[in-house]
Design a protein around this motif. Structure first.
Motif, PDB file in Angstrom:
ATOM      1  N   LYS A   6       2.247   1.749  -3.431  1.00  0.00           N
ATOM      2  CA  LYS A   6       1.217   2.242  -4.357  1.00  0.00           C
ATOM      3  C   LYS A   6       0.966   3.723  -4.120  1.00  0.00           C
ATOM      4  CE  LYS A   6      -3.011   1.551  -3.572  1.00  0.00           C
ATOM      5  NZ  LYS A   6      -4.254   2.022  -3.325  1.00  0.00           N
ATOM      6  N   ASP A   7       0.838   4.132  -2.846  1.00  0.00           N
ATOM      7  CA  ASP A   7       0.595   5.543  -2.536  1.00  0.00           C
ATOM      8  C   ASP A   7       1.779   6.411  -2.937  1.00  0.00           C
ATOM      9  OD1 ASP A   7      -1.849   4.801  -1.541  1.00  0.00           O
ATOM     10  OD2 ASP A   7      -1.317   5.038   0.581  1.00  0.00           O
ATOM     11  N   THR A   8       2.992   5.913  -2.706  1.00  0.00           N
ATOM     12  CA  THR A   8       4.192   6.658  -3.098  1.00  0.00           C
ATOM     13  C   THR A   8       4.243   6.833  -4.615  1.00  0.00           C
ATOM     14  OG1 THR A   8       5.367   5.766  -1.190  1.00  0.00           O
ATOM     15  CG2 THR A   8       6.706   6.704  -2.931  1.00  0.00           C
ATOM     16  N   THR A  39       0.828  -1.207   0.000  1.00  0.00           N
ATOM     17  CA  THR A  39       0.000   0.000   0.000  1.00  0.00           C
ATOM     18  C   THR A  39       0.860   1.254   0.000  1.00  0.00           C
ATOM     19  OG1 THR A  39      -1.720  -1.187   1.210  1.00  0.00           O
ATOM     20  CG2 THR A  39      -1.839   1.195   1.248  1.00  0.00           C
ATOM     21  N   VAL A  98      -3.613  13.399  -2.152  1.00  0.00           N
ATOM     22  CA  VAL A  98      -3.753  11.956  -2.349  1.00  0.00           C
ATOM     23  C   VAL A  98      -4.204  11.337  -1.024  1.00  0.00           C
ATOM     24  CG1 VAL A  98      -2.514   9.838  -2.911  1.00  0.00           C
ATOM     25  CG2 VAL A  98      -1.941  11.971  -4.084  1.00  0.00           C
ATOM     26  N   ASN A  99      -5.181  10.467  -1.097  1.00  0.00           N
ATOM     27  CA  ASN A  99      -5.635   9.752   0.090  1.00  0.00           C
ATOM     28  C   ASN A  99      -4.663   8.608   0.351  1.00  0.00           C
ATOM     29  OD1 ASN A  99      -7.115   8.861   2.222  1.00  0.00           O
ATOM     30  ND2 ASN A  99      -8.689   7.877   0.989  1.00  0.00           N
ATOM     31  N   ILE A 100      -3.801   8.789   1.364  1.00  0.00           N
ATOM     32  CA  ILE A 100      -2.779   7.772   1.636  1.00  0.00           C
ATOM     33  C   ILE A 100      -3.173   6.913   2.830  1.00  0.00           C
ATOM     34  CG2 ILE A 100      -0.923   9.119   0.608  1.00  0.00           C
ATOM     35  CD1 ILE A 100      -0.052   9.866   3.460  1.00  0.00           C
ATOM     36  N   PHE A 101      -2.449   5.846   3.014  1.00  0.00           N
ATOM     37  CA  PHE A 101      -2.735   4.874   4.069  1.00  0.00           C
ATOM     38  C   PHE A 101      -2.512   5.463   5.450  1.00  0.00           C
ATOM     39  CE2 PHE A 101       1.773   4.639   3.510  1.00  0.00           C
ATOM     40  CZ  PHE A 101       2.270   4.379   4.766  1.00  0.00           C
ATOM     41  N   THR A 159       1.681   6.950  -6.609  1.00  0.00           N
ATOM     42  CA  THR A 159       0.633   7.914  -6.961  1.00  0.00           C
ATOM     43  C   THR A 159       1.108   9.338  -6.685  1.00  0.00           C
ATOM     44  OG1 THR A 159      -1.058   6.278  -6.408  1.00  0.00           O
ATOM     45  CG2 THR A 159      -1.772   8.566  -6.543  1.00  0.00           C
ATOM     46  N   ILE A 160       1.715   9.561  -5.515  1.00  0.00           N
ATOM     47  CA  ILE A 160       2.217  10.892  -5.162  1.00  0.00           C
ATOM     48  C   ILE A 160       3.309  11.324  -6.138  1.00  0.00           C
ATOM     49  CG2 ILE A 160       3.536  12.158  -3.413  1.00  0.00           C
ATOM     50  CD1 ILE A 160       1.990  10.506  -1.294  1.00  0.00           C
TER      51      ILE A 160
END
Length: 159
Positions: A95-97, A92, A149-152, A99-100
């Motif tokens: 994936k978030d990194t 996760t 971005v909606n991150i974990f 996206t950012i």
């Protein structure tokens, strides 16, 4: 060779020599056979001992070690679940990194294009006032609004 032509003494000597030769060959072969039998008996005894050891070890494995392994495996189940959760957290976060990073690259590109446009606009603005107003209006339309971005959250994974 015809025995009737030979003397009795010669025939007796030949028979005696042949008997002696046969006895010595039999004695030699007998000793070899006895040695071979002794070797086979030793090998069978060793093999039998190995089988007995294997029976004892397999009984020990089934009766003692296998239950211990099962207990250790059961005790490790929570750890395996934690490892799976950590792997999910890492995936996760990756994936978030990504996206950012993609949004950051897009923002840098937009900023680079925007600054070049602003330089050109300022130069063109000196030549034409109306053109600058239209470009400014279209520049405002091309700007994209920042969306975080909606991150974990680690609380979701580490409970």
């Amino acid at each position: 060779m015809n025995l009737e032509r030979c003397s009795r003494k010669t025939v007796n000597r030949l028979a005696s020599d042949y008997a002696t030769l046969s006895r010595s060959n039999l004695a030699t072969n007998h000793a070899d056979i006895v040695e071979h039998i002794i070797t086979l008996e030793e090998q069978i005894a060793t093999f039998s001992e190995m089988l007995q050891i294997t029976e004892k070890d397999s009984a020990k494995i089934c009766d003692e070690i296998l239950p211990e392994i099962h207990e250790q495996y059961a005790a490790l189940q929570p750890t395996f679940r934690q490892i799976d959760k950590l792997q999910e957290l890492v995936d996760t976060a990756q994936k978030d990194t990504d996206t950012i990073e993609a949004k950051l690259c897009a923002a840098e590109e937009a900023a680079n294009k925007s600054s070049i446009k602003n330089v050109i606009k300022s130069q063109l603005g000196k030549l034409s006032v109306t053109r600058d107003r239209n470009a400014g209006a279209s520049g405002d339309q091309n700007k994209t609004k920042y969306e975080p971005v909606n991150i974990f959250k680690t609380e979701d994974f580490l409970k």
